[in-house]
Enzyme design. Structure first.
Site, PDB file in Angstrom:
ATOM      1  N   LYS A 111       0.839  -1.208   0.000  1.00 18.11           N
ATOM      2  CA  LYS A 111       0.000   0.000   0.000  1.00 18.11           C
ATOM      3  C   LYS A 111       0.871   1.255   0.000  1.00 18.11           C
ATOM      4  O   LYS A 111       0.574   2.242  -0.672  1.00 18.11           O
ATOM      5  CB  LYS A 111      -0.933   0.011   1.218  1.00 18.11           C
ATOM      6  CG  LYS A 111      -2.031  -1.040   1.167  1.00 18.11           C
ATOM      7  CD  LYS A 111      -3.068  -0.659   0.138  1.00 18.11           C
ATOM      8  CE  LYS A 111      -4.284  -1.529   0.040  1.00 18.11           C
ATOM      9  NZ  LYS A 111      -4.172  -2.936   0.227  1.00 18.11           N
ATOM     10  N   LYS A 194      -6.378 -14.675 -13.280  1.00 22.30           N
ATOM     11  CA  LYS A 194      -7.668 -15.143 -12.802  1.00 22.30           C
ATOM     12  C   LYS A 194      -8.756 -14.104 -13.026  1.00 22.30           C
ATOM     13  O   LYS A 194      -8.474 -12.905 -13.123  1.00 22.30           O
ATOM     14  CB  LYS A 194      -7.576 -15.567 -11.331  1.00 22.30           C
ATOM     15  CG  LYS A 194      -7.221 -14.494 -10.367  1.00 22.30           C
ATOM     16  CD  LYS A 194      -7.260 -15.068  -8.954  1.00 22.30           C
ATOM     17  CE  LYS A 194      -7.385 -13.944  -7.946  1.00 22.30           C
ATOM     18  NZ  LYS A 194      -7.656 -14.427  -6.595  1.00 22.30           N
ATOM     19  N   LYS A 197     -12.642  -8.570 -10.910  1.00 22.60           N
ATOM     20  CA  LYS A 197     -13.435  -7.364 -11.102  1.00 22.60           C
ATOM     21  C   LYS A 197     -12.588  -6.260 -11.737  1.00 22.60           C
ATOM     22  O   LYS A 197     -13.063  -5.471 -12.540  1.00 22.60           O
ATOM     23  CB  LYS A 197     -13.884  -6.931  -9.711  1.00 22.60           C
ATOM     24  CG  LYS A 197     -15.046  -6.004  -9.643  1.00 22.60           C
ATOM     25  CD  LYS A 197     -15.277  -5.643  -8.172  1.00 22.60           C
ATOM     26  CE  LYS A 197     -16.170  -4.443  -8.046  1.00 22.60           C
ATOM     27  NZ  LYS A 197     -17.568  -4.786  -8.023  1.00 22.60           N
TER      28      LYS A 197
HETATM   29  P1  AMP Z   1     -11.942 -10.566  -4.051  1.00 23.91           P
HETATM   30  O1  AMP Z   1     -13.169  -9.780  -3.767  1.00 23.91           O
HETATM   31  O2  AMP Z   1     -11.390 -10.449  -5.419  1.00 23.91           O
HETATM   32  O3  AMP Z   1     -10.926 -10.373  -2.969  1.00 23.91           O
HETATM   33  O4  AMP Z   1     -12.348 -12.100  -3.932  1.00 23.91           O
HETATM   34  C1  AMP Z   1     -13.096 -12.617  -2.876  1.00 23.91           C
HETATM   35  C2  AMP Z   1     -12.846 -14.099  -2.786  1.00 23.91           C
HETATM   36  O5  AMP Z   1     -13.078 -14.726  -4.049  1.00 23.91           O
HETATM   37  C3  AMP Z   1     -11.428 -14.464  -2.386  1.00 23.91           C
HETATM   38  O6  AMP Z   1     -11.492 -15.555  -1.497  1.00 23.91           O
HETATM   39  C4  AMP Z   1     -10.769 -14.897  -3.674  1.00 23.91           C
HETATM   40  O7  AMP Z   1      -9.793 -15.860  -3.476  1.00 23.91           O
HETATM   41  C5  AMP Z   1     -11.916 -15.468  -4.461  1.00 23.91           C
HETATM   42  N1  AMP Z   1     -11.695 -15.242  -5.903  1.00 23.91           N
HETATM   43  C6  AMP Z   1     -11.731 -14.060  -6.544  1.00 23.91           C
HETATM   44  N2  AMP Z   1     -11.486 -14.221  -7.866  1.00 23.91           N
HETATM   45  C7  AMP Z   1     -11.269 -15.545  -8.060  1.00 23.91           C
HETATM   46  C8  AMP Z   1     -10.974 -16.363  -9.202  1.00 23.91           C
HETATM   47  N3  AMP Z   1     -10.875 -15.840 -10.425  1.00 23.91           N
HETATM   48  N4  AMP Z   1     -10.822 -17.697  -9.029  1.00 23.91           N
HETATM   49  C9  AMP Z   1     -10.940 -18.244  -7.791  1.00 23.91           C
HETATM   50  N5  AMP Z   1     -11.217 -17.541  -6.679  1.00 23.91           N
HETATM   51  C10 AMP Z   1     -11.386 -16.207  -6.792  1.00 23.91           C
END
Ligand code: AMP
Length: 332
Positions: A111, A194, A197
């Site tokens: 950060k 992966k 968003k």
């Molecule tokens: P985030 O809001 O991106 O932090 O994701 C929330 C949760 O979703 C976390 O536990 C991530 O590991 C999981 N997650 C997000 N994107 C992916 C993805 N493309 N494949 C697998 N898990 C994901």
């Protein structure tokens, strides 16, 4: 029954990656553990959201997790800011967290590098608040990704330090929860990492998007001019689409297109049309649920109140013990 705690970032709409990478494991946990799932709205203040965005995002993820099957009768689903014992324990634990260790945290260093104009104290003590989220319910397990291992280690340090300082066994040291079911990394539609968003326009398949938006994203996914050799290895962009198909389609459908690919007869247009249809069949019932739940303010408020009450009870039990240990003993 053992206790597990996990936080949910209030990021708004969820995509297929969130479902297969996180929500599915929550569904498993709520059946097998005393589970606490909370929407981490206090944490999110470090990025200074507007009040409207913050509230809207909390509502969206709450509705989405419910639509995907989190059951308030089976787990404790709550909003972090509804539980005032959390900021209280955070204040106490901050007294035993040292500048050096907080500055060494990888996420803080990151950060400082990438968000120079907003290096607030909340970012520095972020690991303390994370530890509190876990310790306040005396969790045995925390599901953590690779990037969170350091935070879990700090939680264990804070728990140990408190216990040693006062000569008590107040906080158990939580372990990483290892997923028994199959969790996958869901690839994105436009990049080779992966699905995310922030992966750019068209990368993520959101549950709460209209059919036509999702359809268009899939039809626009980058492919190539097709295989030229029998049984050749699929390039990453093509493999990604097959990986998504493996999650949402019937095994026979996947096998069908795999055979066509291997014999160089695949037509990507047909392949993507089928993928779009199967993705939509998968997300549509959940989207309907999301919309119904969002429109039902009474249900949302009942769920939030029920979660807050359950989280309160557990948190207050810990806090009573902590206040006594620290020496905050009332004169009245
Ligand atoms: P985030 O809001 O991106 O932090 O994701 C929330 C949760 O979703 C976390 O536990 C991530 O590991 C999981 N997650 C997000 N994107 C992916 C993805 N493309 N494949 C697998 N898990 C994901």
């Amino acid at each position: 029954m053992q206790t597990v705690v996990s936080g949910i970032r209030p990021t708004g709409k969820l995509h297929l990656g969130n479902y297969f990478g996180a929500v599915k494991s929550f569904l498993h946990m709520q059946e097998n553990y005393n589970s606490y799932f909370f929407i981490a709205d206090i944490h999110s203040l470090t990025t200074h959201p507007t009040p409207e965005d913050l509230h809207g995002n909390v509502k969206q993820v709450l509705a989405e997790y419910l639509a995907m099957g989190l059951d308030p009768e089976k787990c404790t689903l709550f909003v972090q800011s509804d539980v005032p014992q959390i900021p209280e324990l955070y204040t106490y634990m901050n007294m035993n967290a040292y500048l050096g260790e907080l500055e060494r945290s990888a996420s803080f260093k990151d950060k400082v590098k990438n968000q120079r104009n907003n290096v607030n104290a909340g970012l520095l003590t972020y690991p303390v608040l994370m530890a509190v989220d876990i310790l306040i319910h005396k969790a045995d397990f925390v599901p953590v990704g690779k990037d969170q291992e350091q935070h879990l280690e700090m939680t264990r340090d804070f728990a140990k330090r408190f216990n040693n300082m006062y000569g008590v066994q107040c906080f158990p040291e939580p372990d990483a929860y290892s997923q028994t079911g199959k969790l996958v990394k869901v690839p994105g539609l436009t990049n080779n990492g992966k699905m995310s968003k922030s992966g750019g326009e068209g990368d993520a398949i959101f549950f709460d998007d209209e059919d036509k938006v999702t359809h268009k994203k899939i039809m626009r996914a980058v492919t190539d001019s097709g295989p030229t050799e029998m049984n050749q290895t699929k390039p990453e962009a093509i493999q990604n689409l097959f990986d998504i198909m493996a999650l949402v389609s019937e095994p026979s459908t996947l096998e069908h297109f795999d055979k066509l690919y291997n014999s160089c007869e695949i037509r990507y247009g047909d392949f993507k049309k089928q993928l779009a249809e199967d993705v939509l069949n998968f997300v549509r019932p959940i989207r309907t649920q999301i919309q119904d739940i969002k429109a039902d303010s009474k249900y949302l408020s009942d769920v939030a109140a029920q979660g807050a009450a359950k989280a309160h009870e557990s948190a207050e039990k810990t806090l009573k013990e902590v206040r006594e240990i620290i020496g905050f003993r009332r004169f009245y």
